[in-house]
Design a protein around this motif. Structure first.
Motif, PDB file in Angstrom:
ATOM      1  N   LEU A 279     -10.083   6.760  12.339  1.00  0.00           N
ATOM      2  CA  LEU A 279     -10.264   5.314  11.260  1.00  0.00           C
ATOM      3  C   LEU A 279     -10.625   5.021  10.200  1.00  0.00           C
ATOM      4  N   ALA A 280     -11.382   5.747   9.876  1.00  0.00           N
ATOM      5  CA  ALA A 280     -11.683   6.072   8.575  1.00  0.00           C
ATOM      6  C   ALA A 280     -10.725   6.376   7.294  1.00  0.00           C
ATOM      7  N   ASN A 281      -9.625   6.870   7.573  1.00  0.00           N
ATOM      8  CA  ASN A 281      -8.652   6.811   6.804  1.00  0.00           C
ATOM      9  C   ASN A 281      -7.864   5.197   7.262  1.00  0.00           C
ATOM     10  N   TRP A 282      -7.340   5.473   8.056  1.00  0.00           N
ATOM     11  CA  TRP A 282      -7.069   4.369   8.781  1.00  0.00           C
ATOM     12  C   TRP A 282      -7.846   3.284   7.311  1.00  0.00           C
ATOM     13  N   VAL A 283      -8.764   3.057   7.635  1.00  0.00           N
ATOM     14  CA  VAL A 283      -9.545   1.318   7.193  1.00  0.00           C
ATOM     15  C   VAL A 283      -9.533   1.719   5.300  1.00  0.00           C
ATOM     16  N   ARG A 284      -8.667   2.955   4.712  1.00  0.00           N
ATOM     17  CA  ARG A 284      -9.204   3.698   3.053  1.00  0.00           C
ATOM     18  C   ARG A 284      -7.182   3.589   2.628  1.00  0.00           C
ATOM     19  N   LEU A 285      -6.718   3.821   3.750  1.00  0.00           N
ATOM     20  CA  LEU A 285      -5.449   3.249   3.223  1.00  0.00           C
ATOM     21  C   LEU A 285      -4.628   2.089   3.672  1.00  0.00           C
ATOM     22  N   GLN A 286      -5.634   0.845   4.609  1.00  0.00           N
ATOM     23  CA  GLN A 286      -5.362  -0.214   4.805  1.00  0.00           C
ATOM     24  C   GLN A 286      -5.972  -0.932   3.264  1.00  0.00           C
ATOM     25  N   GLN A 287      -6.875  -0.703   3.063  1.00  0.00           N
ATOM     26  CA  GLN A 287      -7.473  -1.444   1.503  1.00  0.00           C
ATOM     27  C   GLN A 287      -6.860  -1.352   0.854  1.00  0.00           C
ATOM     28  N   SER A 288      -6.290   0.325   0.098  1.00  0.00           N
ATOM     29  CA  SER A 288      -5.375   0.479  -0.938  1.00  0.00           C
ATOM     30  C   SER A 288      -4.247  -0.229  -0.399  1.00  0.00           C
ATOM     31  N   ALA A 289      -3.230  -0.262   0.538  1.00  0.00           N
ATOM     32  CA  ALA A 289      -2.039  -0.913   0.545  1.00  0.00           C
ATOM     33  C   ALA A 289      -1.750  -2.159   0.243  1.00  0.00           C
ATOM     34  N   LEU A 290      -3.246  -2.673   0.965  1.00  0.00           N
ATOM     35  CA  LEU A 290      -4.063  -4.151   0.201  1.00  0.00           C
ATOM     36  C   LEU A 290      -3.512  -4.815  -1.377  1.00  0.00           C
ATOM     37  N   SER A 291      -4.746  -3.863  -1.658  1.00  0.00           N
ATOM     38  CA  SER A 291      -4.982  -4.153  -3.563  1.00  0.00           C
ATOM     39  C   SER A 291      -3.603  -3.787  -3.695  1.00  0.00           C
ATOM     40  N   ALA A 292      -2.818  -2.848  -3.756  1.00  0.00           N
ATOM     41  CA  ALA A 292      -1.865  -2.673  -4.229  1.00  0.00           C
ATOM     42  C   ALA A 292      -0.586  -4.184  -4.442  1.00  0.00           C
ATOM     43  N   LEU A 293      -0.780  -4.844  -2.521  1.00  0.00           N
ATOM     44  CA  LEU A 293      -0.264  -6.355  -3.091  1.00  0.00           C
ATOM     45  C   LEU A 293      -0.107  -6.960  -4.408  1.00  0.00           C
ATOM     46  N   GLN A 294      -1.652  -6.402  -4.799  1.00  0.00           N
ATOM     47  CA  GLN A 294      -1.870  -7.445  -6.358  1.00  0.00           C
ATOM     48  C   GLN A 294      -1.080  -6.937  -7.817  1.00  0.00           C
ATOM     49  N   THR A 295      -0.171  -5.836  -7.463  1.00  0.00           N
ATOM     50  CA  THR A 295       0.030  -5.062  -8.507  1.00  0.00           C
ATOM     51  C   THR A 295       1.447  -4.770  -8.390  1.00  0.00           C
ATOM     52  N   PHE A 296       2.238  -5.106  -7.615  1.00  0.00           N
ATOM     53  CA  PHE A 296       3.432  -4.447  -6.961  1.00  0.00           C
ATOM     54  C   PHE A 296       4.134  -5.165  -7.958  1.00  0.00           C
ATOM     55  N   GLY A 297       5.197  -4.333  -8.481  1.00  0.00           N
ATOM     56  CA  GLY A 297       6.294  -4.790  -9.509  1.00  0.00           C
ATOM     57  C   GLY A 297       5.819  -5.583 -10.758  1.00  0.00           C
ATOM     58  N   THR A 298       4.579  -5.105 -11.038  1.00  0.00           N
ATOM     59  CA  THR A 298       3.830  -5.807 -12.604  1.00  0.00           C
ATOM     60  C   THR A 298       3.999  -4.540 -13.206  1.00  0.00           C
ATOM     61  N   PRO A 299       4.472  -4.690 -14.311  1.00  0.00           N
ATOM     62  CA  PRO A 299       5.058  -3.394 -14.774  1.00  0.00           C
ATOM     63  C   PRO A 299       4.372  -2.727 -15.970  1.00  0.00           C
ATOM     64  N   GLY A 300       2.880  -1.675 -15.874  1.00  0.00           N
ATOM     65  CA  GLY A 300       2.281  -0.867 -16.885  1.00  0.00           C
ATOM     66  C   GLY A 300       2.849  -1.064 -17.970  1.00  0.00           C
ATOM     67  N   PRO A 301       2.088   0.134 -18.893  1.00  0.00           N
ATOM     68  CA  PRO A 301       1.906   0.957 -20.055  1.00  0.00           C
ATOM     69  C   PRO A 301       3.396   1.468 -20.244  1.00  0.00           C
ATOM     70  N   GLY A 302       4.284   0.849 -20.845  1.00  0.00           N
ATOM     71  CA  GLY A 302       5.598   1.929 -20.900  1.00  0.00           C
ATOM     72  C   GLY A 302       7.045   0.973 -19.690  1.00  0.00           C
ATOM     73  N   GLY A 303       6.050   0.112 -18.786  1.00  0.00           N
ATOM     74  CA  GLY A 303       7.101   0.027 -17.650  1.00  0.00           C
ATOM     75  C   GLY A 303       6.690   0.514 -16.833  1.00  0.00           C
ATOM     76  N   ALA A 304       5.739   1.562 -16.823  1.00  0.00           N
ATOM     77  CA  ALA A 304       5.573   2.188 -15.317  1.00  0.00           C
ATOM     78  C   ALA A 304       4.864   1.359 -14.478  1.00  0.00           C
ATOM     79  N   PRO A 305       5.177   1.835 -12.851  1.00  0.00           N
ATOM     80  CA  PRO A 305       4.155   1.069 -12.079  1.00  0.00           C
ATOM     81  C   PRO A 305       2.603   1.176 -12.733  1.00  0.00           C
ATOM     82  N   ILE A 306       1.771   0.561 -12.216  1.00  0.00           N
ATOM     83  CA  ILE A 306      -0.092   0.661 -12.521  1.00  0.00           C
ATOM     84  C   ILE A 306      -0.066   0.877 -11.100  1.00  0.00           C
ATOM     85  N   LYS A 307      -0.872   2.117 -11.905  1.00  0.00           N
ATOM     86  CA  LYS A 307      -2.330   2.955 -10.690  1.00  0.00           C
ATOM     87  C   LYS A 307      -2.813   2.244  -9.607  1.00  0.00           C
ATOM     88  N   PRO A 308      -2.613   2.778  -8.556  1.00  0.00           N
ATOM     89  CA  PRO A 308      -4.062   2.051  -8.280  1.00  0.00           C
ATOM     90  C   PRO A 308      -5.035   2.593  -8.232  1.00  0.00           C
TER      91      PRO A 308
END
Ligand code: HEC
Length: 507
Positions: free
Chosen positions: A478-507
């Motif tokens: 359950l703890a792993n599930w919560v952690r992964l759900q949280q990071s998957a949800l956070s990633a939604l806000q940066t998905f497809g947004t270019p970071g430095p040099g056009g690279a994906p933004i690391k969560p």
């Protein structure tokens, strides 16, 4: 306790299974009895679950109490008991539902009552067949606003606290809140499934409901539950409750959930009072059904014919699917109806009862969303199969209104149930029994909300930071599930947004 090596056991089962023709053919169908038995764990530990709320921790009956005390029937069978010649099997099916729903429902009720009335539903004494109860309902938190554990089983009949019906739910004379207290009893095939999940009572495996890991996580065909729902409603508040079957139950003195939940804990004080049987819910796994299950309900009517309260239970309806494509606007003219039931082909409704129970001074509304079946003491925004299809671990909101999506979409089920169908209708799907409802779940509990809630109750105590004893494996999962759900949800806000040099933004 050793962890079974599924892969090896499965490989062995194929070798063994296909040396005998009967097993060879049965392996082609979904997890036959033989396969379930072959893979079932038999080294299970029994008798460890508490019977009632705060047992031996301050919740025991006072010495002045001389009556019988509830004991959970928990000696679950390690081998799958054979199917019986169930009375409902006589009724043929067409298009995933029974051709005579009323007769089907009656057969379910008769089976559920047989031998149980005589023993006052202390089901371990039943002379006809074995019955069981679900673990971890002694400590139960029905909704998040309830104080943890306080909805747990009372000590006389093991009833748990359920829905609080606000004033005017049953009739004009019902002004204040009334409480529902209920208990469910499971047959032996259902008990086998529970026993596999809790083979090690300190380390439950929700995925072992079906011991065959290649199958859907289902209860075996023929699994059956009868649930008795009692209300604190009086005859003065609801005239038709006259002559209802009564029990003593040790229940909350104060009936108002808002008052209780404001705390302190002493507001949940209990005392022994009368409760009246107002509804009987029935649930059976029958492979012929669209979803694998049929859920039906009876309501009490003191004006009905019948020389015992049991015979005055009136059939209200039976549901085997939700008609997932029929939107609210297609069946109901507005939030308060009228509704046209003809489009809901995956259920049967006793239309006379609909009229009788909604005629003043009665206000009974046992119909749920868009005219789908729900019980008189159930949430009218839902349906039997709607809530139950969500059952799994971890638990999820059982209604769109309870989900975070609901607040963003500004759902208003009282005024506008016909809007936001793309979210709402997910709660009226036909999830195949044994598959998860949502990708936020790890395991299906196959339409069993008590199994789902019991597991949630288990982790709420056993995974807490101050819990003693070895840490159950479900806690880390359950703890792993919560952690992964949280990071998957956070990633939604940066998905497809270019970071430095056009690279994906690391969560
Ligand atoms: C608003 C959601 C909701 C609706 C609607 C609903 N149920 Fe349930 N039901 C629950 C919850 C939650 C539980 C588990 C808690 C408990 O039994 O104390 C449950 C438990 C049960 C059980 C005990 C076995 C199990 O699966 O946990 C049966 C049987 C049952 N319901 C039948 C029905 C029937 C029949 C209907 C329709 C008449 C119905 N339910 C409608 C939420 C719902």
């Amino acid at each position: 306790m050793s962890t079974p090596n599924w892969a090896a056991r499965l490989a062995a089962s194929f070798v063994v299974a296909c040396t005998g023709t009967s097993l060879c053919s049965s392996i082609a169908s979904a997890s036959s009895d033989a396969v379930r038995n072959q893979l079932a764990r038999t080294d299970c530990v029994r008798g460890k679950f508490k019977d009632y709320y705060l047992q031996d921790q301050g919740g025991n009956p006072p010495v002045s109490y001389k009556g019988r005390v509830f004991k959970l029937s928990q000696n679950y069978p390690n081998q799958l008991p054979p199917k019986e010649n169930y009375p409902w099997l006589k009724i043929p099916f067409k298009d995933g539902g029974p051709v005579d729903a009323r007769a089907y429902l009656q057969a379910m009720l008769d089976y559920g009552l047989e031998g149980n009335i005589e023993v006052d539903f202390y089901v371990e004494d039943n002379k006809t067949r074995r019955w069981y109860g679900a673990p971890w309902m002694d400590w139960n938190t029905e909704v998040a606003s309830d104080w943890p554990g306080t909805d747990g089983r009372e000590y006389i009949h093991g009833l748990t606290h359920e829905f609080d019906s606000a004033g005017n739910t049953f009739g004009e004379a019902q002004v204040g809140f009334v409480d529902t207290w209920a208990q469910a009893y499971m047959n032996d095939r259902y008990g086998f499934g529970l026993g596999q999940v809790y083979c090690d009572p300190d380390d439950p495996k929700p995925g072992a409901l079906n011991p065959d890991p290649t199958g859907l996580n289902t209860f075996p065909d023929g699994s059956f539950v009868i649930k008795l729902l009692f209300s604190t409603v009086s005859e003065a508040e609801l005239p038709t409750v006259k002559g209802a079957f009564e029990w003593d139950a040790n229940i909350y003195i104060n009936k108002d959930p808002q008052f209780r939940n404001a705390g302190p804990l002493s507001r949940f004080e209990r005392r022994t009072e009368k409760v009246r049987l107002i509804q009987i819910d029935l649930q059976v796994r029958d492979e012929r059904s669209t979803t694998g299950w049929l859920l039906g309900t009876y309501g009490y009517n003191g004006n009905a014919k019948g020389d015992t309260p049991w015979k005055r239970m009136v059939p209200l309806g039976l549901q085997w699917g939700n008609n997932p494509k029929v939107t609210f606007a297609e069946t109901c003219a507005g939030p308060n109806g009228p509704c046209d039931y003809d489009k809901l082909t995956e259920q049967w409704i006793n239309r006379q009862a609909v009229v009788d129970l909604a005629t003043p001074p009665l206000n009974f509304n046992h119909l749920g969303y868009g005219g789908r079946l729900a019980g008189p003491v159930d949430n009218p925004k839902s349906s039997c199969m709607g809530c139950h299809q969500t059952a799994g671990f971890p638990t999820v909101p059982i209604l769109a209104e309870f989900a975070p999506n609901g607040s963003i979409l500004k759902l208003d089920a009282q005024k506008h149930p016909e809007t936001a169908q793309s979210l709402r209708m997910m709660y009226f799907g036909n999830v195949p029994g044994g598959a998860v409802f949502s990708d936020t779940q790890l395991y299906s509990a196959d339409y069993s909300l008590q199994l789902a809630m019991g597991l949630q109750n288990f982790v709420s105590l056993r995974c807490a930071a101050n819990a003693s004893g070895p840490r159950p494996s479900l806690c880390d999962e359950l703890a792993n599930w919560v952690r992964l759900q949280q990071s998957a949800l956070s990633a939604l806000q940066t998905f497809g947004t270019p970071g430095p040099g056009g690279a994906p933004i690391k969560p």
